[in-house]
Design a protein around this motif. Structure first.
Motif: not given
Length: 554
Positions: A229, A233, A241, A243, A254, A257, A263, A267, A310, A364
């Motif tokens: 991922v 990105l 994104v 998922w 999530l 991530l 990023t 997400l 996320a 993020t």
């Protein structure tokens, strides 16, 4: 698809990842239709109709569709229609003008292979000529005698949603006019098994149906998916994104991530309680809502940076991944945990999504645990409780991202009242599991820790368990305390050698502790983990304070 128009002039590009054990990518078993059974002399199944499954035409077909049959009241409005394309007489002959006698008005449809999928009876049979009754050739057949029901990636899912899904006003769900999509497989649910390079279940892909063939991804798979991922990105070609994962765990992935991925784009994760194609399949709508959310730009600030973090988007609601969990296997079976917010946007009705609040937690690009700023090496522990614990360097990140073998091992232990034996000695009683895990970690997992799901919201356990977890702490393994169940309060800070998990559930605290171990490494071990000195306790408290700061802000 009202409300899907992008805010700018350029269509967003969305990266779609197929994750593990994903009902949203699962389909009902392909069962041989009665059309095929009749054609080949097999006993038919009961019921009036065949189930129709999306398939591709191999050659053009001319179909005659009975006029005014699309709705029970369509014929009442026949005077509003242009004349039909023709009529079929009782012998089935087609006429461009209405013949005398009984005749059926029809529309003429030319069906072509390049039109896309059409719902048709499923004609496949087993190699021995018998009918398919389930996914496998027989109940509990091994994987080599079973077909897969999961899609290998989301490409076919999105095609079918666009082909067969209807918008609110009878128009198609036109993904292609809203966004561009790239499809990826990160610990996917289905795999390509044919040929010399065929993928293997449990290693290259992860399913849970048929149930006796269930497999689960491991820590190394999580590291690989994280690296994938981040790499995709980092190219800067995607504006969001999606998922796709199994409903019991999509919130965990999530959240992870959201902690690790560096990023500035949204997400979002999706799941389903019902399989694609099944009655009232909820996953299709969740996917559409995810596209709607990303394309609307509602998650972005004035500089075009994601300000929400996320999320899990299900049942027309947008939840922060940190604060949601599945509580029941039905649509609407998600709830906010921790008692403070959690739902950040609404996707109901015909309008665009609307934010209801913004989370204050780091995520993020603002996360202190994002992959791009994690150290390449941290300190771990090894040895034994009897001969002593020593420090060693652990390489955790290289040019490809996280090193799978270095992923921290965090164990959840749960408190319940009425211990097997009384007492306050961690070496006796019923804490053998914790002590055995400490020893196993020292032998094979230099980065390790524990989460204790204790009293709600205090996070404490019985004296013997507390003391056993104290041994883990002074052997270099941080321990997080969380309240059990869906705690609505914050875990109390009663002992500064323990991390308190704020209002996190135990599963979310486990992920945050894994990420924290990748940043700070192990705690400084005591010479004798059973009997730390006052000076060793003070050093440990200072080290734990750094962990606590992460738990207070992420």
């Amino acid at each position: 698809m009202t409300g899907l128009t992008p805010t700018g002039g350029t269509r967003p590009r969305i990266a779609v990842f197929a994750g593990p054990t994903a009902t949203i990518l699962n389909t009902p078993d392909l069962v041989t239709s009665n059309k095929a059974r009749t054609r080949h002399g097999l006993a038919p199944r009961p019921g009036r109709f065949d189930a129709l499954r999306p398939q591709r035409l191999a050659a053009p077909v001319t179909a005659y569709v009975e006029a005014y049959s699309a709705h029970p009241l369509e014929r009442d409005a026949a005077h509003l229609y242009a004349p039909p394309d023709g009529w079929l007489d009782t012998d089935g002959a087609f006429h461009t003008t209405q013949p005398t006698g009984d005749a059926t008005p029809v529309f003429v449809v030319e069906l072509h292979p390049d039109d896309g999928l059409y719902p048709l009876p499923y004609m496949g049979r087993q190699r021995d000529g018998s009918a398919w009754e389930e996914a496998a050739t027989a109940p509990y057949a091994p994987s080599e005698a079973a077909r897969q029901t999961f899609y290998p990636d989301a490409r076919r899912l999105y095609e079918e949603i666009e082909r067969f899904g209807l918008g609110d006003h009878g128009t198609p769900v036109e993904f292609g006019s809203i966004a561009d999509f790239d499809f990826f497989r990160a610990a996917p649910s289905g795999g390509y098994t044919a040929g010399p390079d065929g993928e293997r279940p449990g290693r290259d892909f992860f399913v849970y149906y048929p149930y006796h063939l269930q497999s689960e991804p491991h820590l190394g798979d999580l590291a690989g998916a994280t690296n994938q991922v981040q790499a995709i990105l980092a190219a800067g070609e995607h504006d969001g994104v999606q998922w796709l994962e199994g409903s019991p765990t999509v919130d965990e992935t999530l959240y992870w991530l959201g902690l690790l991925i560096d990023t500035t784009v949204p997400l979002v994760g999706h799941a389903a309680q019902r399989r694609h194609h099944s009655l009232s399949a909820d996953g299709d709508r969740n996917v559409v809502d995810g596209v709607k959310y990303i394309a609307s730009g509602v998650a972005l600030d004035a500089q075009g940076v994601d300000r929400v973090g996320a999320c899990v988007i299900v049942d027309e609601l947008v939840y922060t991944a940190r604060d949601v969990t599945k509580v029941d296997a039905r649509p609407g079976g998600y709830e906010v945990t921790g008692g403070h917010g959690g739902i950040v946007a609404d996707l109901g009705g015909y309008g665009p999504p609307q934010l209801t609040y913004l989370p204050t937690r780091r995520h993020t690009a603002r996360s202190q645990l994002r992959l791009t700023v994690l150290p390449k090496e941290v300190t771990g522990v090894a040895g034994s409780l009897e001969s002593g614990v020593t420090l060693l360097g652990v390489a955790t990140r290289d040019g490809d991202g996280l090193i799978p073998e270095a992923m921290p091992r965090v164990t959840i232990t749960k408190y319940s009242r009425y211990a097997v034996e009384p007492g306050g000695d961690p070496q006796v009683g019923d804490e053998v599991e914790i002590l055995a895990r400490i020893r196993a970690n020292l032998a094979a997992a230099p980065l390790a820790g524990f989460v204790c799901e204790g009293m709600s919201p205090f996070g404490m356990a019985d004296p013997a368990k507390n003391l056993a977890l104290g041994v883990a702490i002074f052997a270099g393994m941080p321990v997080v305390r969380t309240g059990r169940g869906d705690t609505g309060g914050m875990a109390y800070r009663t002992d500064p050698t323990f991390i308190v998990g704020n209002n996190l559930t135990a599963t979310k605290a486990r992920l945050l502790l894994m990420a924290a171990l990748l940043k700070y490494g192990a705690l400084p071990p005591a010479t004798d983990p059973f009997r730390p000195t006052h000076a060793e306790r003070a050093v440990t408290e200072q080290a734990v304070a750094r962990y606590q700061a992460l738990f207070d802000t992420h």
